[in-house]
Design an enzyme around this catalytic site. Sequence first.
Site, PDB file in Angstrom:
ATOM      1  N   CYS A  86      30.707  42.838  20.179  1.00  0.00           N
ATOM      2  CA  CYS A  86      29.932  42.724  21.046  1.00  0.00           C
ATOM      3  C   CYS A  86      29.166  44.297  21.284  1.00  0.00           C
ATOM      4  CB  CYS A  86      30.390  42.219  22.509  1.00  0.00           C
ATOM      5  SG  CYS A  86      31.062  43.464  23.607  1.00  0.00           S
ATOM      6  N   GLU A  87      27.984  44.122  21.340  1.00  0.00           N
ATOM      7  CA  GLU A  87      27.336  45.482  21.482  1.00  0.00           C
ATOM      8  C   GLU A  87      27.555  46.258  22.730  1.00  0.00           C
ATOM      9  OE1 GLU A  87      23.197  44.523  20.385  1.00  0.00           O
ATOM     10  OE2 GLU A  87      22.466  44.281  22.634  1.00  0.00           O
ATOM     11  N   HIS A  88      28.010  45.687  23.662  1.00  0.00           N
ATOM     12  CA  HIS A  88      28.062  46.497  25.012  1.00  0.00           C
ATOM     13  C   HIS A  88      29.448  47.215  25.029  1.00  0.00           C
ATOM     14  CE1 HIS A  88      25.714  42.725  25.983  1.00  0.00           C
ATOM     15  NE2 HIS A  88      24.770  43.902  26.310  1.00  0.00           N
ATOM     16  N   HIS A  89      30.414  46.692  24.566  1.00  0.00           N
ATOM     17  CA  HIS A  89      31.970  47.011  24.556  1.00  0.00           C
ATOM     18  C   HIS A  89      32.308  47.508  23.233  1.00  0.00           C
ATOM     19  CE1 HIS A  89      31.189  44.640  28.362  1.00  0.00           C
ATOM     20  NE2 HIS A  89      31.735  45.856  28.742  1.00  0.00           N
ATOM     21  N   GLN A 127      25.883  37.414  21.238  1.00  0.00           N
ATOM     22  CA  GLN A 127      26.034  35.985  20.713  1.00  0.00           C
ATOM     23  C   GLN A 127      24.705  35.301  20.445  1.00  0.00           C
ATOM     24  OE1 GLN A 127      29.290  33.531  22.371  1.00  0.00           O
ATOM     25  NE2 GLN A 127      28.095  31.860  21.845  1.00  0.00           N
ATOM     26  N   HIS A 155      35.127  36.197  23.902  1.00  0.00           N
ATOM     27  CA  HIS A 155      34.742  37.542  24.265  1.00  0.00           C
ATOM     28  C   HIS A 155      35.892  38.143  24.565  1.00  0.00           C
ATOM     29  CE1 HIS A 155      29.929  37.266  23.554  1.00  0.00           C
ATOM     30  NE2 HIS A 155      30.457  35.946  23.648  1.00  0.00           N
ATOM     31  N   CYS A 157      35.634  41.236  25.396  1.00  0.00           N
ATOM     32  CA  CYS A 157      35.605  42.049  26.895  1.00  0.00           C
ATOM     33  C   CYS A 157      35.812  41.411  28.107  1.00  0.00           C
ATOM     34  CB  CYS A 157      34.119  42.529  26.544  1.00  0.00           C
ATOM     35  SG  CYS A 157      32.813  41.473  26.545  1.00  0.00           S
TER      36      CYS A 157
HETATM   37  N1  LIG Z   1      24.718  37.647  27.075  1.00  0.00           N
HETATM   38  C1  LIG Z   1      25.531  38.364  26.758  1.00  0.00           C
HETATM   39  N2  LIG Z   1      26.523  39.159  27.329  1.00  0.00           N
HETATM   40  C2  LIG Z   1      27.240  39.637  26.535  1.00  0.00           C
HETATM   41  C3  LIG Z   1      27.727  39.444  25.277  1.00  0.00           C
HETATM   42  N3  LIG Z   1      28.995  40.127  24.929  1.00  0.00           N
HETATM   43  C4  LIG Z   1      29.235  40.806  26.109  1.00  0.00           C
HETATM   44  N4  LIG Z   1      28.066  40.639  27.132  1.00  0.00           N
HETATM   45  C5  LIG Z   1      28.111  41.010  28.674  1.00  0.00           C
HETATM   46  O1  LIG Z   1      27.541  42.182  28.745  1.00  0.00           O
HETATM   47  C6  LIG Z   1      27.628  42.573  30.001  1.00  0.00           C
HETATM   48  C7  LIG Z   1      27.334  43.962  30.121  1.00  0.00           C
HETATM   49  O2  LIG Z   1      27.404  44.166  31.388  1.00  0.00           O
HETATM   50  P1  LIG Z   1      27.824  45.597  32.238  1.00  0.00           P
HETATM   51  O3  LIG Z   1      27.758  45.554  33.764  1.00  0.00           O
HETATM   52  O4  LIG Z   1      26.562  46.671  31.864  1.00  0.00           O
HETATM   53  O5  LIG Z   1      29.056  46.161  31.830  1.00  0.00           O
HETATM   54  P2  LIG Z   1      30.403  46.287  32.495  1.00  0.00           P
HETATM   55  O6  LIG Z   1      30.466  46.788  33.657  1.00  0.00           O
HETATM   56  O7  LIG Z   1      31.464  46.494  31.387  1.00  0.00           O
HETATM   57  O8  LIG Z   1      30.543  44.576  32.832  1.00  0.00           O
HETATM   58  P3  LIG Z   1      31.786  43.675  33.086  1.00  0.00           P
HETATM   59  O9  LIG Z   1      32.227  42.940  31.748  1.00  0.00           O
HETATM   60  O10 LIG Z   1      31.611  42.491  33.848  1.00  0.00           O
HETATM   61  O11 LIG Z   1      33.016  44.506  33.635  1.00  0.00           O
HETATM   62  C8  LIG Z   1      28.889  41.898  30.540  1.00  0.00           C
HETATM   63  O12 LIG Z   1      28.498  40.887  31.643  1.00  0.00           O
HETATM   64  C9  LIG Z   1      29.500  41.400  29.333  1.00  0.00           C
HETATM   65  O13 LIG Z   1      30.173  39.740  29.677  1.00  0.00           O
HETATM   66  C10 LIG Z   1      26.802  38.402  24.556  1.00  0.00           C
HETATM   67  O14 LIG Z   1      27.104  38.275  23.337  1.00  0.00           O
HETATM   68  N5  LIG Z   1      25.833  37.930  25.193  1.00  0.00           N
HETATM   69 ZN   LIG Z   2      31.298  43.016  25.650  1.00  0.00          ZN
END
Ligand SMILES: Nc1nc2c(ncn2[C@@H]2O[C@H](COP(=O)(O)OP(=O)(O)OP(=O)(O)O)[C@@H](O)[C@H]2O)c(=O)[nH]1
Ligand SMILES: [Zn+2]
Length: 197
Positions: A86-89, A127, A155, A157
């Site tokens: 996942c590109e966020h974590h 995704q 996921h 994360c």
């Molecule tokens: N739409 C989508 N969201 C994703 C995917 N993978 C991870 N995420 C979400 O990316 C979001 C990033 O949110 P942030 O609030 O910036 O990050 P965060 O504080 O680490 O969020 P939490 O995971 O809720 O603790 C989270 O809600 C994740 O669940 C994906 O493939 N698609």
């Molecule tokens: Zn993630």
Amino acid sequence: MYKFFEEYDEKVTEELTGNFKNIITQLGENPTREGITDTPERAAKAMQFLMQGYDCNPEEILRKAMFKESYSEMVVVKDIELYSLCEHHMLPFFGKAHIAYIPNGYIVGLSKLPRIVDVFSRRMQVQERLTDDILECINKTIKPLGVAVVIEAQHMCMMMRGVQKQNSVTTTSGFRGQFEKIETRNEFLKLITSDLK
Ligand SMILES: Nc1nc2c(ncn2[C@@H]2O[C@H](COP(=O)(O)OP(=O)(O)OP(=O)(O)O)[C@@H](O)[C@H]2O)c(=O)[nH]1
Ligand SMILES: [Zn+2]
């Protein structure tokens, strides 16, 4: 197309290894402790493996295995396992992709569908975009009468950290051409949920 162990870029591996040493130190471990002295290099190679999808051309993979055929019924390849980041974590998400297309003069080598799933998965992804990338690649390259992609994934994360939900599964889908018709879409959805193995 794929990198193998001996093909890892030496300079990238060396720099990543240094970075992983720093990360390990900053996280409170001793990177020279016996047992983990090779870990920064292993991690450097593992991450290169998981991100190798940037160097590949998925359209070319399909184009190289297109065969002229008059078969014009739905072709379904289901339960294609996938692992992405996942590109966020930069934590893994993993699950299954189900792909169908209706040929329009050309069929494609079956193994090439899982191959393009791998190419797009081995990048930093969400995704939804992964689903669209696969769909558009097939649509653009073999120009079928219709194409459908469903991905079901979990996921890490959302499991190991953050909201910590162990059993939630995310489903994404995309439909083009004949799959925009409800009967065709339903036939595909029925086929991917059948127990026939
Ligand atoms: N739409 C989508 N969201 C994703 C995917 N993978 C991870 N995420 C979400 O990316 C979001 C990033 O949110 P942030 O609030 O910036 O990050 P965060 O504080 O680490 O969020 P939490 O995971 O809720 O603790 C989270 O809600 C994740 O669940 C994906 O493939 N698609
Ligand atoms: Zn993630």
